[in-house]
Motif scaffolding. Sequence first.
Motif, PDB file in Angstrom:
ATOM      1  N   LYS A  10       0.810  -1.219   0.000  1.00 27.70           N
ATOM      2  CA  LYS A  10       0.000   0.000   0.000  1.00 27.70           C
ATOM      3  C   LYS A  10       0.846   1.273   0.000  1.00 27.70           C
ATOM      4  O   LYS A  10       0.359   2.333  -0.349  1.00 27.70           O
ATOM      5  N   GLU A  11       2.123   1.184   0.360  1.00 27.41           N
ATOM      6  CA  GLU A  11       3.009   2.348   0.397  1.00 27.41           C
ATOM      7  C   GLU A  11       3.809   2.507  -0.897  1.00 27.41           C
ATOM      8  O   GLU A  11       4.485   3.516  -1.080  1.00 27.41           O
ATOM      9  N   LEU A  12       3.746   1.523  -1.774  1.00 29.01           N
ATOM     10  CA  LEU A  12       4.609   1.458  -2.951  1.00 29.01           C
ATOM     11  C   LEU A  12       4.456   2.661  -3.875  1.00 29.01           C
ATOM     12  O   LEU A  12       5.428   3.338  -4.201  1.00 29.01           O
ATOM     13  N   ILE A  29      13.911   0.168  -9.357  1.00 33.76           N
ATOM     14  CA  ILE A  29      13.691  -1.261  -9.587  1.00 33.76           C
ATOM     15  C   ILE A  29      12.837  -1.784  -8.434  1.00 33.76           C
ATOM     16  O   ILE A  29      13.183  -1.610  -7.272  1.00 33.76           O
ATOM     17  N   ILE A  30      11.717  -2.412  -8.774  1.00 32.89           N
ATOM     18  CA  ILE A  30      10.819  -2.962  -7.760  1.00 32.89           C
ATOM     19  C   ILE A  30      11.040  -4.466  -7.695  1.00 32.89           C
ATOM     20  O   ILE A  30      10.915  -5.167  -8.699  1.00 32.89           O
ATOM     21  N   GLU A  33      10.021  -9.920  -2.042  1.00 33.49           N
ATOM     22  CA  GLU A  33      10.769 -10.318  -0.848  1.00 33.49           C
ATOM     23  C   GLU A  33      11.927 -11.254  -1.153  1.00 33.49           C
ATOM     24  O   GLU A  33      12.909 -11.298  -0.435  1.00 33.49           O
ATOM     25  N   LYS A  34      11.813 -12.010  -2.241  1.00 32.36           N
ATOM     26  CA  LYS A  34      12.853 -12.973  -2.610  1.00 32.36           C
ATOM     27  C   LYS A  34      13.928 -12.368  -3.505  1.00 32.36           C
ATOM     28  O   LYS A  34      14.860 -13.037  -3.894  1.00 32.36           O
ATOM     29  N   GLY A  35      13.761 -11.100  -3.862  1.00 33.83           N
ATOM     30  CA  GLY A  35      14.748 -10.447  -4.710  1.00 33.83           C
ATOM     31  C   GLY A  35      14.443 -10.534  -6.194  1.00 33.83           C
ATOM     32  O   GLY A  35      15.237 -10.084  -7.019  1.00 33.83           O
ATOM     33  N   ASN A  36      13.300 -11.098  -6.554  1.00 36.28           N
ATOM     34  CA  ASN A  36      12.909 -11.172  -7.962  1.00 36.28           C
ATOM     35  C   ASN A  36      12.439  -9.804  -8.436  1.00 36.28           C
ATOM     36  O   ASN A  36      11.640  -9.154  -7.764  1.00 36.28           O
ATOM     37  N   THR A  37      12.901  -9.381  -9.583  1.00 40.44           N
ATOM     38  CA  THR A  37      12.532  -8.073 -10.117  1.00 40.44           C
ATOM     39  C   THR A  37      11.162  -8.142 -10.780  1.00 40.44           C
ATOM     40  O   THR A  37      10.912  -8.989 -11.628  1.00 40.44           O
ATOM     41  N   TYR A  38      10.254  -7.227 -10.366  1.00 41.28           N
ATOM     42  CA  TYR A  38       8.940  -7.104 -11.000  1.00 41.28           C
ATOM     43  C   TYR A  38       8.995  -6.119 -12.157  1.00 41.28           C
ATOM     44  O   TYR A  38       8.478  -6.388 -13.232  1.00 41.28           O
ATOM     45  N   ALA A  63       0.908  -2.569  -6.121  1.00 38.12           N
ATOM     46  CA  ALA A  63       0.640  -2.046  -4.782  1.00 38.12           C
ATOM     47  C   ALA A  63      -0.601  -2.692  -4.179  1.00 38.12           C
ATOM     48  O   ALA A  63      -0.717  -2.786  -2.961  1.00 38.12           O
ATOM     49  N   GLY A  64      -1.513  -3.143  -5.024  1.00 41.50           N
ATOM     50  CA  GLY A  64      -2.721  -3.794  -4.546  1.00 41.50           C
ATOM     51  C   GLY A  64      -2.462  -5.156  -3.933  1.00 41.50           C
ATOM     52  O   GLY A  64      -3.307  -5.702  -3.241  1.00 41.50           O
ATOM     53  N   MET A  65      -1.294  -5.688  -4.169  1.00 44.05           N
ATOM     54  CA  MET A  65      -0.944  -6.984  -3.608  1.00 44.05           C
ATOM     55  C   MET A  65      -0.565  -6.803  -2.143  1.00 44.05           C
ATOM     56  O   MET A  65       0.058  -5.820  -1.770  1.00 44.05           O
ATOM     57  N   ALA A  66      -0.936  -7.752  -1.323  1.00 43.76           N
ATOM     58  CA  ALA A  66      -0.544  -7.703   0.082  1.00 43.76           C
ATOM     59  C   ALA A  66       0.847  -8.299   0.200  1.00 43.76           C
ATOM     60  O   ALA A  66       1.021  -9.461   0.529  1.00 43.76           O
ATOM     61  N   ALA A  67       1.844  -7.517  -0.135  1.00 36.50           N
ATOM     62  CA  ALA A  67       3.208  -8.025  -0.140  1.00 36.50           C
ATOM     63  C   ALA A  67       4.170  -6.945   0.314  1.00 36.50           C
ATOM     64  O   ALA A  67       3.823  -5.771   0.379  1.00 36.50           O
ATOM     65  N   ASN A  68       5.371  -7.368   0.599  1.00 37.28           N
ATOM     66  CA  ASN A  68       6.444  -6.446   0.918  1.00 37.28           C
ATOM     67  C   ASN A  68       7.344  -6.338  -0.300  1.00 37.28           C
ATOM     68  O   ASN A  68       7.616  -7.332  -0.966  1.00 37.28           O
ATOM     69  N   PHE A  69       7.799  -5.131  -0.587  1.00 37.35           N
ATOM     70  CA  PHE A  69       8.641  -4.897  -1.744  1.00 37.35           C
ATOM     71  C   PHE A  69       9.924  -4.202  -1.325  1.00 37.35           C
ATOM     72  O   PHE A  69       9.985  -3.547  -0.289  1.00 37.35           O
ATOM     73  N   THR A  70      10.929  -4.346  -2.165  1.00 39.46           N
ATOM     74  CA  THR A  70      12.160  -3.581  -2.016  1.00 39.46           C
ATOM     75  C   THR A  70      12.267  -2.678  -3.221  1.00 39.46           C
ATOM     76  O   THR A  70      12.143  -3.131  -4.355  1.00 39.46           O
ATOM     77  N   LEU A  71      12.474  -1.389  -2.980  1.00 42.81           N
ATOM     78  CA  LEU A  71      12.729  -0.442  -4.056  1.00 42.81           C
ATOM     79  C   LEU A  71      14.224  -0.215  -4.107  1.00 42.81           C
ATOM     80  O   LEU A  71      14.821   0.224  -3.135  1.00 42.81           O
TER      81      LEU A  71
END
Length: 84
Positions: A10-12, A29-30, A33-38, A63-71
């Motif tokens: 939701k913060e993405l 680059i988004i 959690e596993k380091g895979n690039t979206y 962002a609609g996904m309930a997930a954690n991302f790394t920017l």
Amino acid sequence: MINEFKVKGKELLGKIEELIKEGNVRRIIIKDEKGNTYIEIPVTIAVLGALFAPVLAAVGALAGMAANFTLEVVKRENNVSDAE
């Protein structure tokens, strides 16, 4: 220079818009959690206005996904010319 930020789904979109407004970002680059690039966003397209809208729509869908991302944010170096 590369910085990484951990954000929840939701913060993405808000964080990406904030980074673009800073003006010294070259690429975002988004990753999941596993380091895979979206998606990789060359921020130079952000200045082209309407061309950036589909990219924001894709980010909004993520962002609609309930997930954690790394920017992963690639910033311009202050001492490097933009004529690279």
